[in-house]
Design an enzyme around this catalytic site. Structure first.
Site, PDB file in Angstrom:
ATOM      1  N   CYS A 282      -5.767  -3.899   1.253  1.00  0.00           N
ATOM      2  CA  CYS A 282      -4.667  -4.364   1.926  1.00  0.00           C
ATOM      3  C   CYS A 282      -3.590  -5.176   1.050  1.00  0.00           C
ATOM      4  CB  CYS A 282      -4.746  -5.077   3.415  1.00  0.00           C
ATOM      5  SG  CYS A 282      -5.583  -6.644   2.907  1.00  0.00           S
TER       6      CYS A 282
ATOM      7  N   GLU B 223     -16.446   2.210  12.328  1.00  0.00           N
ATOM      8  CA  GLU B 223     -17.463   3.204  12.340  1.00  0.00           C
ATOM      9  C   GLU B 223     -17.642   3.946  11.390  1.00  0.00           C
ATOM     10  OE1 GLU B 223     -14.636   2.757  13.754  1.00  0.00           O
ATOM     11  OE2 GLU B 223     -13.992   4.559  14.910  1.00  0.00           O
ATOM     12  N   ARG B 224     -16.689   3.779  10.249  1.00  0.00           N
ATOM     13  CA  ARG B 224     -16.785   4.650   8.980  1.00  0.00           C
ATOM     14  C   ARG B 224     -17.882   4.125   7.868  1.00  0.00           C
ATOM     15  NH1 ARG B 224     -10.547   4.911   8.043  1.00  0.00           N
ATOM     16  NH2 ARG B 224      -9.795   4.976  10.363  1.00  0.00           N
TER      17      ARG B 224
ATOM     18  N   SER C 272      -5.026  -1.475  11.013  1.00  0.00           N
ATOM     19  CA  SER C 272      -3.597  -0.997  10.839  1.00  0.00           C
ATOM     20  C   SER C 272      -2.550  -1.779  11.595  1.00  0.00           C
ATOM     21  CB  SER C 272      -3.663   0.626  10.925  1.00  0.00           C
ATOM     22  OG  SER C 272      -4.407   0.723  12.289  1.00  0.00           O
TER      23      SER C 272
ATOM     24  N   GLU D 171       2.670   2.984   4.749  1.00  0.00           N
ATOM     25  CA  GLU D 171       1.525   2.566   4.268  1.00  0.00           C
ATOM     26  C   GLU D 171       0.720   3.736   3.763  1.00  0.00           C
ATOM     27  OE1 GLU D 171      -1.513   0.292   6.206  1.00  0.00           O
ATOM     28  OE2 GLU D 171      -1.908  -1.047   4.410  1.00  0.00           O
TER      29      GLU D 171
HETATM   30  P1  NAD Z   1      -7.970   1.001  11.654  1.00  0.00           P
HETATM   31  O1  NAD Z   1      -6.851   0.191  12.545  1.00  0.00           O
HETATM   32  O2  NAD Z   1      -7.853   2.398  11.857  1.00  0.00           O
HETATM   33  O3  NAD Z   1      -9.202   0.405  12.448  1.00  0.00           O
HETATM   34  C1  NAD Z   1      -9.865  -0.827  12.305  1.00  0.00           C
HETATM   35  C2  NAD Z   1     -10.518  -1.158  13.795  1.00  0.00           C
HETATM   36  O4  NAD Z   1     -10.031  -0.751  14.628  1.00  0.00           O
HETATM   37  C3  NAD Z   1     -11.918  -0.324  13.414  1.00  0.00           C
HETATM   38  O5  NAD Z   1     -12.906  -1.468  13.759  1.00  0.00           O
HETATM   39  C4  NAD Z   1     -11.703   0.760  14.507  1.00  0.00           C
HETATM   40  O6  NAD Z   1     -12.846   1.283  15.101  1.00  0.00           O
HETATM   41  C5  NAD Z   1     -10.776   0.419  15.501  1.00  0.00           C
HETATM   42  N1  NAD Z   1      -9.761   1.123  16.200  1.00  0.00           N
HETATM   43  C6  NAD Z   1      -9.173   2.307  15.542  1.00  0.00           C
HETATM   44  N2  NAD Z   1      -8.487   2.823  16.299  1.00  0.00           N
HETATM   45  C7  NAD Z   1      -8.495   2.050  17.778  1.00  0.00           C
HETATM   46  C8  NAD Z   1      -7.829   2.301  19.000  1.00  0.00           C
HETATM   47  N3  NAD Z   1      -7.013   3.240  19.129  1.00  0.00           N
HETATM   48  N4  NAD Z   1      -8.155   1.373  19.812  1.00  0.00           N
HETATM   49  C9  NAD Z   1      -9.026   0.459  19.445  1.00  0.00           C
HETATM   50  N5  NAD Z   1      -9.545   0.172  18.354  1.00  0.00           N
HETATM   51  C10 NAD Z   1      -9.249   1.062  17.447  1.00  0.00           C
HETATM   52  O7  NAD Z   1      -7.674   0.484  10.286  1.00  0.00           O
HETATM   53  P2  NAD Z   1      -8.656   1.198   9.145  1.00  0.00           P
HETATM   54  O8  NAD Z   1      -8.200   2.243   8.712  1.00  0.00           O
HETATM   55  O9  NAD Z   1     -10.064   0.686   9.368  1.00  0.00           O
HETATM   56  O10 NAD Z   1      -8.369   0.038   7.957  1.00  0.00           O
HETATM   57  C11 NAD Z   1      -7.166   0.151   7.085  1.00  0.00           C
HETATM   58  C12 NAD Z   1      -5.936  -0.604   7.766  1.00  0.00           C
HETATM   59  O11 NAD Z   1      -6.403  -2.216   7.477  1.00  0.00           O
HETATM   60  C13 NAD Z   1      -4.765  -0.862   6.577  1.00  0.00           C
HETATM   61  O12 NAD Z   1      -3.732  -0.775   7.450  1.00  0.00           O
HETATM   62  C14 NAD Z   1      -4.942  -2.063   5.844  1.00  0.00           C
HETATM   63  O13 NAD Z   1      -3.615  -2.648   5.324  1.00  0.00           O
HETATM   64  C15 NAD Z   1      -5.544  -2.714   6.974  1.00  0.00           C
HETATM   65  N6  NAD Z   1      -6.087  -4.047   6.389  1.00  0.00           N
HETATM   66  C16 NAD Z   1      -5.380  -5.300   6.906  1.00  0.00           C
HETATM   67  C17 NAD Z   1      -5.800  -6.418   6.110  1.00  0.00           C
HETATM   68  C18 NAD Z   1      -5.201  -7.722   6.331  1.00  0.00           C
HETATM   69  O14 NAD Z   1      -5.900  -8.612   6.179  1.00  0.00           O
HETATM   70  N7  NAD Z   1      -3.785  -7.699   6.626  1.00  0.00           N
HETATM   71  C19 NAD Z   1      -7.018  -6.306   5.417  1.00  0.00           C
HETATM   72  C20 NAD Z   1      -7.861  -5.270   5.218  1.00  0.00           C
HETATM   73  C21 NAD Z   1      -7.276  -3.985   5.836  1.00  0.00           C
END
Ligand code: NAD
Length: 499
Positions: A281, A176-177, A226, A384
């Protein structure tokens, strides 16, 4: 205030839940748009449209499906500047980095153009007397993906390109960001000839995610984000009987051996540690020089390079090394962790805490930070940070350095810098991390290999893109066939065995 939309059944559709989320321009700190947050009824409507469209798409021959992707690639190349600009405006990364975000997704689309070849099954002639056996890979039906903010073009494409190449419909719930680019991609796919309903973009937060997790029609869920959310989505999705793959957080170590070229290492580390403000990541967030002398030489080379990094808005063009972080909350969290590192006794060699950019005082800029003498009990090592903060952890031997990478709960990527082939080979063989670089700081595999970490960086087995994606988005069906002439002797009552 601009109101963003969903993209359902081939058109932009306004949200009806009455709930919205602010979308910032991270460079100025201003709210530039609002994105609708879907409720379960809106998700349900998107799933119904996808389910209605999917059987005809699955029945379309794979070469025709691939042609849509070919055209999509051409359209993305046509609109590359527009896509990059929209991406930078919501995410904050520099324009070349935003174009790279689109490009690394586009490369997976190119790989998926090979779907007719990749979907071919196996065939055994005369597996038994008069019996042939063959397998085919069939689409799952309606699939879904939930993606993070940090690669708003690449990661959605890593999911929806193989999903639709295999004949599925796909429900994308982007971050959503920065939700604008996923909608633009869906429009380009439609222009390329994708039937309505095959790619639905439903914006939302936890409410929409939970509706996806519990929806009976959705067969599979891909998640990147995450680790705590990955773990939640994996367990709830699996408990609901879905096929789920979740990719989580990271803390990537770079081991620096005494024989490494220290200028090369320092250059690699500033790019890998601070590029995209550390919001990757696969960023290197921990450097592990082996021996104090190596550490001293490394920090001496690193400090001036880190101090010289240029931080600014994407509108400054090529004059900027990295931009702001994504939100004010992210900035606050990073600075809090930096403070905890100082309090825990790590040495802050480059202090970016007072960084302020004239004219952009309300932007979410964070200056570059470099810590030395970080130890494994500190929060800045264990957590992280996802910001422009690099920690140097000094190891006394190669085995100590290897153990650090092995003992960390995350296992996404790692790298070693050395001139010694034997050490590099030993490291690649023994380290329990999914992606390894040898004198390469960010070892992101190309589209035709697969991407995935180990340990708490992943939940599920198959990796993203490459051949694994074609397994994840299909089911295998194996057919054993015997034609009537083979059973003219009558029925068989004991289990057939090979003799
Ligand atoms: P995030 O976990 O906050 O959000 C990811 C998605 O989950 C979003 O679409 C968000 O709307 C949804 N979400 C958030 N909170 C939720 C909840 N409580 N219940 C259900 N859905 C929820 O992650 P972010 O801040 O958008 O991205 C950064 C993170 O992603 C970092 O930890 C990074 O390491 C990781 N990442 C991992 C990879 C990989 O391939 N391993 C790649 C890119 C990013």
């Amino acid at each position: 205030m601009e109101q963003l939309t969903h993209f359902i059944n081939g058109k932009r559709v306004a949200g009806t839940s009455g709930r919205f989320s602010d979308v910032y321009n991270p460079a100025t700190g201003e709210v530039q748009a609002q994105t609708p947050l879907a409720n379960p009824a809106e998700l349900d409507a998107a799933v119904a449209g996808a389910a209605a469209a999917q059987p005809a798409w699955a029945a379309t021959n794979p070469q025709r499906r691939a042609r849509v992707l070919m055209k999509f690639v051409a359209l993305m190349n046509r609109d590359m500047d527009k896509l990059a600009e929209a991406l930078s405006r919501e995410h904050g990364k520099t324009l070349p980095d935003a174009a790279g975000d689109v490009q690394r997704g586009l490369e997976v689309v190119e790989y998926c153009i090979g779907a007719p070849e990749l979907l071919k099954g196996d065939y055994t002639d005369s597996a038994g007397p008069g019996i042939d056996m063959y397998s085919m890979r069939q689409a799952l039906g309606v699939t879904a993906g939930i993606t993070p903010f940090n690669f708003p073009a690449m990661i959605p494409m890593w999911m929806f390109a193989p999903a639709i190449a295999c004949g599925n419909a796909f429900i994308l719930k982007p971050s959503e960001r920065d939700p604008s680019v996923p909608i633009m991609l869906a429009e380009l796919l439609q222009e390329a000839g994708l039937p309505d309903g095959i790619l639905q973009v439903v914006n939302g937060d936890k409410e929409a995610v939970d509706a996806i997790l519990d929806h009976d029609v959705i067969q599979s869920i891909g998640f990147v984000g995450s680790t705590p959310i990955a773990e939640y989505i994996y367990s709830r999705g699996c408990a609901n009987g879905k096929r789920v793959q979740c990719f989580g957080g990271a803390k990537n170590h770079m081991i620096v051996m005494p024989d490494a070229d220290m200028d090369q290492v320092a250059d690699a580390l500033v790019g890998a540690g601070y590029g995209a403000a550390g919001e990757r990541c696969m960023a290197i967030s921990v450097a592990v020089p082996v021996g104090d002398e190596t550490a001293d030489r490394l920090v001496e080379k690193l400090a001036p390079r880190v101090e010289a990094l240029k931080v600014g808005p994407y509108t400054s063009g090529n004059d900027v090394d990295f931009g702001p972080v994504v939100t004010g909350a992210a900035k606050e969290n990073i600075l809090k962790l930096v403070e905890s590192g100082v309090e825990a006794g790590a040495k802050l060699v480059v202090d970016g805490r007072d960084f302020n950019l004239q004219g952009y005082e309300d932007g979410f800029f964070v200056g570059a930070h470099l810590f030395d003498h970080v130890t494994s009990d500190m929060d800045i090592y264990q957590k992280e940070i996802f910001g422009p903060v690099l920690s140097v952890v000094r190891a006394q031997s190669y085995e100590d350095a290897l153990k650090l990478a092995m003992d960390h709960e995350y296992g996404n990527g790692t790298a070693i810098y050395t001139r010694d082939g034997d050490t590099a080979r030993d490291f690649a063989n023994r380290v329990n991390v999914g992606m390894v670089g040898i004198n390469v700081p960010i070892p992101v595999p190309l589209a035709y290999h697969t991407f995935g970490g180990w340990k708490k960086s992943v939940f599920g087995d198959l990796n993203q893109h490459g051949p694994d994606a074609f397994k994840f988005y299909t089911r295998t069906k194996t057919v054993t066939a015997r034609w009537p002439s083979g059973i003219k002797e009558g029925g068989e009552f004991s289990i057939p065995v090979m003799e």
